[in-house]
Design a protein around this motif. Structure first.
Motif, PDB file in Angstrom:
ATOM      1  N   LEU A 108      -1.737   8.941 -13.569  1.00  0.00           N
ATOM      2  CA  LEU A 108      -1.096   7.713 -13.097  1.00  0.00           C
ATOM      3  C   LEU A 108       0.315   7.965 -12.565  1.00  0.00           C
ATOM      4  CD1 LEU A 108      -1.652   4.671 -12.798  1.00  0.00           C
ATOM      5  CD2 LEU A 108      -0.568   4.346 -15.033  1.00  0.00           C
ATOM      6  N   PRO A 109       1.161   8.756 -13.230  1.00  0.00           N
ATOM      7  CA  PRO A 109       2.496   9.021 -12.676  1.00  0.00           C
ATOM      8  C   PRO A 109       2.445   9.730 -11.317  1.00  0.00           C
ATOM      9  CG  PRO A 109       2.433   9.562 -15.012  1.00  0.00           C
ATOM     10  CD  PRO A 109       1.021   9.304 -14.599  1.00  0.00           C
ATOM     11  N   ASP A 110       1.411  10.580 -11.101  1.00  0.00           N
ATOM     12  CA  ASP A 110       1.279  11.247  -9.802  1.00  0.00           C
ATOM     13  C   ASP A 110       1.027  10.230  -8.691  1.00  0.00           C
ATOM     14  OD1 ASP A 110       1.495  13.747 -11.070  1.00  0.00           O
ATOM     15  OD2 ASP A 110      -0.650  13.783 -11.491  1.00  0.00           O
ATOM     16  N   VAL A 111       0.127   9.278  -8.977  1.00  0.00           N
ATOM     17  CA  VAL A 111      -0.179   8.242  -7.990  1.00  0.00           C
ATOM     18  C   VAL A 111       1.050   7.377  -7.736  1.00  0.00           C
ATOM     19  CG1 VAL A 111      -1.604   6.218  -7.506  1.00  0.00           C
ATOM     20  CG2 VAL A 111      -2.617   8.224  -8.592  1.00  0.00           C
ATOM     21  N   GLU A 112       1.768   7.042  -8.802  1.00  0.00           N
ATOM     22  CA  GLU A 112       2.971   6.214  -8.658  1.00  0.00           C
ATOM     23  C   GLU A 112       4.010   6.922  -7.791  1.00  0.00           C
ATOM     24  OE1 GLU A 112       4.716   5.116 -12.362  1.00  0.00           O
ATOM     25  OE2 GLU A 112       5.864   3.475 -11.470  1.00  0.00           O
ATOM     26  N   LYS A 113       4.131   8.235  -7.933  1.00  0.00           N
ATOM     27  CA  LYS A 113       5.096   8.995  -7.129  1.00  0.00           C
ATOM     28  C   LYS A 113       4.708   8.975  -5.653  1.00  0.00           C
ATOM     29  CE  LYS A 113       7.322  13.525  -6.795  1.00  0.00           C
ATOM     30  NZ  LYS A 113       7.384  14.907  -7.358  1.00  0.00           N
ATOM     31  N   ILE A 114       3.409   9.110  -5.377  1.00  0.00           N
ATOM     32  CA  ILE A 114       2.931   9.067  -3.995  1.00  0.00           C
ATOM     33  C   ILE A 114       3.286   7.724  -3.355  1.00  0.00           C
ATOM     34  CG2 ILE A 114       0.856   8.992  -2.552  1.00  0.00           C
ATOM     35  CD1 ILE A 114      -0.398  11.009  -4.503  1.00  0.00           C
ATOM     36  N   LEU A 115       3.025   6.645  -4.084  1.00  0.00           N
ATOM     37  CA  LEU A 115       3.292   5.310  -3.536  1.00  0.00           C
ATOM     38  C   LEU A 115       4.787   5.052  -3.374  1.00  0.00           C
ATOM     39  CD1 LEU A 115       0.701   3.137  -5.534  1.00  0.00           C
ATOM     40  CD2 LEU A 115       0.410   4.289  -3.336  1.00  0.00           C
ATOM     41  N   SER A 116       5.584   5.502  -4.342  1.00  0.00           N
ATOM     42  CA  SER A 116       7.023   5.212  -4.311  1.00  0.00           C
ATOM     43  C   SER A 116       7.728   5.952  -3.177  1.00  0.00           C
ATOM     44  CB  SER A 116       7.669   5.576  -5.647  1.00  0.00           C
ATOM     45  OG  SER A 116       7.570   6.958  -5.894  1.00  0.00           O
ATOM     46  N   GLN A 117       7.172   7.072  -2.732  1.00  0.00           N
ATOM     47  CA  GLN A 117       7.796   7.851  -1.655  1.00  0.00           C
ATOM     48  C   GLN A 117       7.254   7.488  -0.281  1.00  0.00           C
ATOM     49  OE1 GLN A 117       7.135  11.926  -2.887  1.00  0.00           O
ATOM     50  NE2 GLN A 117       8.819  11.880  -4.363  1.00  0.00           N
ATOM     51  N   SER A 118       6.418   6.458  -0.223  1.00  0.00           N
ATOM     52  CA  SER A 118       5.816   6.036   1.042  1.00  0.00           C
ATOM     53  C   SER A 118       6.647   4.921   1.676  1.00  0.00           C
ATOM     54  CB  SER A 118       4.393   5.540   0.805  1.00  0.00           C
ATOM     55  OG  SER A 118       4.410   4.285   0.145  1.00  0.00           O
ATOM     56  N   SER A 119       6.136   4.400   2.786  1.00  0.00           N
ATOM     57  CA  SER A 119       6.828   3.300   3.480  1.00  0.00           C
ATOM     58  C   SER A 119       6.361   1.930   2.991  1.00  0.00           C
ATOM     59  CB  SER A 119       6.590   3.403   4.988  1.00  0.00           C
ATOM     60  OG  SER A 119       5.210   3.226   5.295  1.00  0.00           O
ATOM     61  N   MET A 120       5.591   1.887   1.908  1.00  0.00           N
ATOM     62  CA  MET A 120       5.126   0.608   1.375  1.00  0.00           C
ATOM     63  C   MET A 120       6.304  -0.250   0.944  1.00  0.00           C
ATOM     64  SD  MET A 120       1.850   1.745  -0.985  1.00  0.00           S
ATOM     65  CE  MET A 120       1.040   0.141  -1.006  1.00  0.00           C
ATOM     66  N   THR A 121       6.198  -1.558   1.176  1.00  0.00           N
ATOM     67  CA  THR A 121       7.211  -2.485   0.667  1.00  0.00           C
ATOM     68  C   THR A 121       7.020  -2.646  -0.834  1.00  0.00           C
ATOM     69  OG1 THR A 121       5.824  -4.441   0.982  1.00  0.00           O
ATOM     70  CG2 THR A 121       7.166  -3.725   2.865  1.00  0.00           C
ATOM     71  N   ALA A 122       8.017  -3.217  -1.495  1.00  0.00           N
ATOM     72  CA  ALA A 122       7.938  -3.393  -2.949  1.00  0.00           C
ATOM     73  C   ALA A 122       6.729  -4.230  -3.363  1.00  0.00           C
ATOM     74  CB  ALA A 122       9.232  -4.006  -3.474  1.00  0.00           C
ATOM     75  N   PRO A 123       6.446  -5.378  -2.720  1.00  0.00           N
ATOM     76  CA  PRO A 123       5.253  -6.143  -3.114  1.00  0.00           C
ATOM     77  C   PRO A 123       3.957  -5.365  -2.900  1.00  0.00           C
ATOM     78  CG  PRO A 123       6.747  -7.520  -1.834  1.00  0.00           C
ATOM     79  CD  PRO A 123       7.252  -6.121  -1.727  1.00  0.00           C
TER      80      PRO A 123
END
Length: 383
Positions: A72-87
């Motif tokens: 789960l932390p690996d997936v969270e890191k991938i998402l947090s370093q992307s261009s996704m908005t907070a929502p």
């Protein structure tokens, strides 16, 4: 209020959901750009197909198989370093966490130790992140869903031949109305069930809405018995006040200490109860007691009942469904002389209700050494 209804008569999966949202109007190029920001070898192939004669959109995620497990932390890191908005990122993480919690329960291990042997694969990351971006692009405020047909029979997965629904899917379906399926096979995948568990506000066969768009997402298979499609309806409610269904749980206690009841109170709220309350009552043999009440979303009834039984030692819990009217709500960040405070704003036909978030107000009151009522007043004046 914008509403999306999942008509999953043929089940639901991650790729079917993404395809249906694209079919109903989500901008596929924006989704592609977001997925490209992950820095992963992921490509989306979109095409119009037919399933048993009915047209829909099909999404094929092209990605290599990877031997390394992700946590789960690996997936969270991938998402947090992307261009996704907070929502977008928060919704994607909510779906992943639902999956992790189900897998953790099935395998008897902490959530952080669960390795996503299938869910953490690149195609699943693309499905979940793509769905989260698409929902944001469609500006959906509320989600409803019909009863869910999980299918029957067995399916081969990483742990061998498993019954349908698989153990993780079965846990994710808790609290959802289940429908029978006229065919054999897996109709609901763990990713599809997690999406429903994370986003759906109410399960009902028909939504109260004015339909503006209809989209269909195609599954991989094309059986001759039925159209393998996920259909979604997008539209608006007639009024700013919506009606939904909740479940009320009640139990009478005459031998539980105040500390036990208080602890149970906190555990129920932590588990997702909408509200918890107590009322003093007089029981048989003139014993003074307490009625513990819980207002719960339907999909959490089993979880909340387990907490009540475990913590209070009660022998029985009353349960009944109730309809409620709900104002259209939104969260706002309000600037006060002492800092930022979140406030919940509810509106309906000329009525406006403003409720400052207590924890934010209390924190500022303590930090700045000002009366709590002054912080509350500052918030309501600005909004």
């Amino acid at each position: 209020m914008n509403v999306l209804h999942f008509d999953c008569f043929s089940g639901i999966s991650g790729d079917m959901t993404l395809a249906a949202l694209i079919d109903v109007g989500a901008d596929v190029e924006v989704i592609r750009e977001t997925l490209n920001s992950f820095g992963l070898p992921i490509t989306l192939e979109i095409e119009k197909v037919k399933r048993n004669g009915l047209a829909g959109t099909y999404v094929n995620v092209v990605a290599p198989d990877q031997e390394d497990y992700r946590f789960l932390p690996d997936v969270e890191k991938i998402l947090s370093q992307s261009s996704m908005t907070a929502p977008q990122r928060d919704r994607a993480m909510a779906i992943f966490r639902k999956l992790a919690e189900a897998e953790a329960a099935v395998h008897g291990m902490p959530v952080e130790k669960v390795h996503f042997h299938e869910v953490g694969a690149l195609d699943s990351i693309a499905d979940i992140a793509g769905v989260s971006v698409a929902i944001d692009l469609l500006k959906i405020d509320r989600f409803t869903c019909r009863s869910v047909p999980p299918g029957t029979g067995s399916v081969k997965c990483a742990h061998g031949l498993m019954p349908v629904p698989t153990p993780a899917t079965a846990l994710l379906l808790r609290g959802m109305p289940i429908a029978s399926a006229p065919v054999t096979g897996e109709l609901v995948t763990p990713t599809g069930a997690a999406i429903l568990a994370a986003v759906v506000n109410e399960f009902r066969e028909q939504p109260e809405m004015i339909i503006s768009r209809v989209g269909c997402g195609a599954g991989k298979r094309n059986p001759i018995e039925w159209p393998n499609l996920l259909r979604v309806f997008v539209g608006k409610t007639n009024t700013e006040t919506t009606t939904d269904s909740i479940v009320v749980l009640e139990t009478n206690l005459d031998d539980a200490s105040p500390e036990v009841i208080g602890y149970c109170f906190e555990e129920l709220l932590k588990a997702g109860a909408l509200d918890v309350y107590t009322s003093p009552i007089q029981m048989k043999k003139q014993r003074p007691g307490v009625m513990l009440g819980v207002i719960a979303p339907a999909n959490l009834v089993a979880v909340l009942e387990a907490i009540i039984f475990r913590e209070t030692g009660t022998f029985g819990i009353r349960r009944y469904s109730a309809a409620r009217s709900v104002l259209q709500r939104e969260w706002k960040e309000v600037s006060t002389p002492w800092g930022i405070v979140r406030a919940k704003v509810g509106r309906s036909e000329g009525v406006e209700i403003i409720t400052p978030e207590y924890e934010d107000c209390a924190r500022l009151a303590r930090e700045k050494n000002v009366p709590l009522r002054h912080v509350y007043s500052a918030v309501t004046k600005v909004v």
